[in-house]
Design a protein around this motif. Sequence first.
Motif, PDB file in Angstrom:
ATOM      1  N   ASP A  30       1.110  -1.093   0.143  1.00 31.32           N
ATOM      2  CA  ASP A  30      -0.013  -0.083   0.395  1.00 31.32           C
ATOM      3  C   ASP A  30       0.701   1.027  -0.191  1.00 31.32           C
ATOM      4  N   ARG A  31       1.852   1.286   0.644  1.00 32.17           N
ATOM      5  CA  ARG A  31       3.237   2.601   0.461  1.00 32.17           C
ATOM      6  C   ARG A  31       3.507   2.633  -0.577  1.00 32.17           C
ATOM      7  N   PHE A  32       4.057   1.932  -1.414  1.00 33.00           N
ATOM      8  CA  PHE A  32       4.368   1.708  -2.360  1.00 33.00           C
ATOM      9  C   PHE A  32       3.853   2.544  -3.423  1.00 33.00           C
ATOM     10  N   TRP A  33       2.590   1.953  -3.828  1.00 29.07           N
ATOM     11  CA  TRP A  33       1.716   2.641  -4.388  1.00 29.07           C
ATOM     12  C   TRP A  33       0.899   3.691  -4.487  1.00 29.07           C
ATOM     13  N   ARG A  34       1.130   3.858  -3.046  1.00 29.76           N
ATOM     14  CA  ARG A  34       0.351   5.112  -3.444  1.00 29.76           C
ATOM     15  C   ARG A  34       1.641   6.549  -3.192  1.00 29.76           C
ATOM     16  N   VAL A  35       2.889   6.020  -3.622  1.00 25.38           N
ATOM     17  CA  VAL A  35       3.955   6.875  -3.674  1.00 25.38           C
ATOM     18  C   VAL A  35       3.195   7.422  -4.781  1.00 25.38           C
ATOM     19  N   THR A  36       3.941   9.767  -4.784  1.00 26.59           N
ATOM     20  CA  THR A  36       4.250  10.772  -5.686  1.00 26.59           C
ATOM     21  C   THR A  36       4.775  10.155  -6.800  1.00 26.59           C
ATOM     22  N   ALA A  37       4.877   9.110  -7.384  1.00 27.74           N
ATOM     23  CA  ALA A  37       5.766   9.076  -8.094  1.00 27.74           C
ATOM     24  C   ALA A  37       4.513   8.453 -10.130  1.00 27.74           C
ATOM     25  N   PRO A  38       5.471   8.662 -11.238  1.00 27.16           N
ATOM     26  CA  PRO A  38       4.479   7.748 -12.163  1.00 27.16           C
ATOM     27  C   PRO A  38       4.570   6.256 -12.127  1.00 27.16           C
ATOM     28  N   GLU A  39       3.514   6.048 -12.809  1.00 22.20           N
ATOM     29  CA  GLU A  39       3.237   4.518 -12.263  1.00 22.20           C
ATOM     30  C   GLU A  39       4.398   3.601 -12.787  1.00 22.20           C
ATOM     31  N   VAL A  41       7.381   4.463 -12.895  1.00 21.10           N
ATOM     32  CA  VAL A  41       7.942   4.229 -11.717  1.00 21.10           C
ATOM     33  C   VAL A  41       7.538   2.989  -9.900  1.00 21.10           C
ATOM     34  N   ARG A  42       6.276   3.168  -9.787  1.00 21.60           N
ATOM     35  CA  ARG A  42       5.468   2.466  -9.093  1.00 21.60           C
ATOM     36  C   ARG A  42       5.530   0.799  -9.322  1.00 21.60           C
TER      37      ARG A  42
END
Length: 222
Positions: A30-39, A41-42
């Motif tokens: 959940d944490r890394f799918w919510r990071v402010t970054a392009p898809e 990069v996620r």
Amino acid sequence: MSDGRFTVKTAYSLLVENCSLRQNMASFYDRFWRVTAPERVRTFIWLVCNQAIMTNAKRYRRHLGDTSIFPVCKCGEETILQVLRDCPSILGIRNRIVPPRRIHDFFNGSLLGWVYGNLASEENAAECAWSTIFAMGIWWAWKWRCSNVFGEIGKCRGRVKFVNEVATKLSRAYVSTREGRVTGGRVERMIAWKPPSEGWIKLNTDGASHGNPGVATAGGVF
């Protein structure tokens, strides 16, 4: 099944059933799918956490390469942590990007602990969240590595400044998008393929180019 019948459904249930205790990874993902970054990069971070990016160590084990040595610094086996964190060729960049209070912890820990610890951070650095800088930093570290390996080395002066600027622009765009959504400036539409009107023929096309200018290909489906 208890009645002795075997079906695809019962086979699937048997495969996914696992009564052993397992670590709850929900908060981690959940944490890394919510990071402010392009898809993309996620998705890259997801591949990193699943140890699925194709380093030389992995290629060598699968008999897809002649060596497991890291081709950039040639200082040992090319693992994920070696590429993204420990390589001497990127160490200088890391030392200037990482906030001073995080330096000690940054270069320690396992792969999953390292990723989660940095993505879970709520502190800011260089006018944006550290988690965004971290995500963009490891993404570009992998891109630079691949460019070096495949002979597409481009000039990028001031890589520290470059990563910080990319992360800052991304954060500002994210804030602007959220503000626009609140004020009703964004309209969501469902997009789907629609058949052409009677008497018309529809041609769906797609293409890609290797550089600009560069070799390009295109295709279409009626």
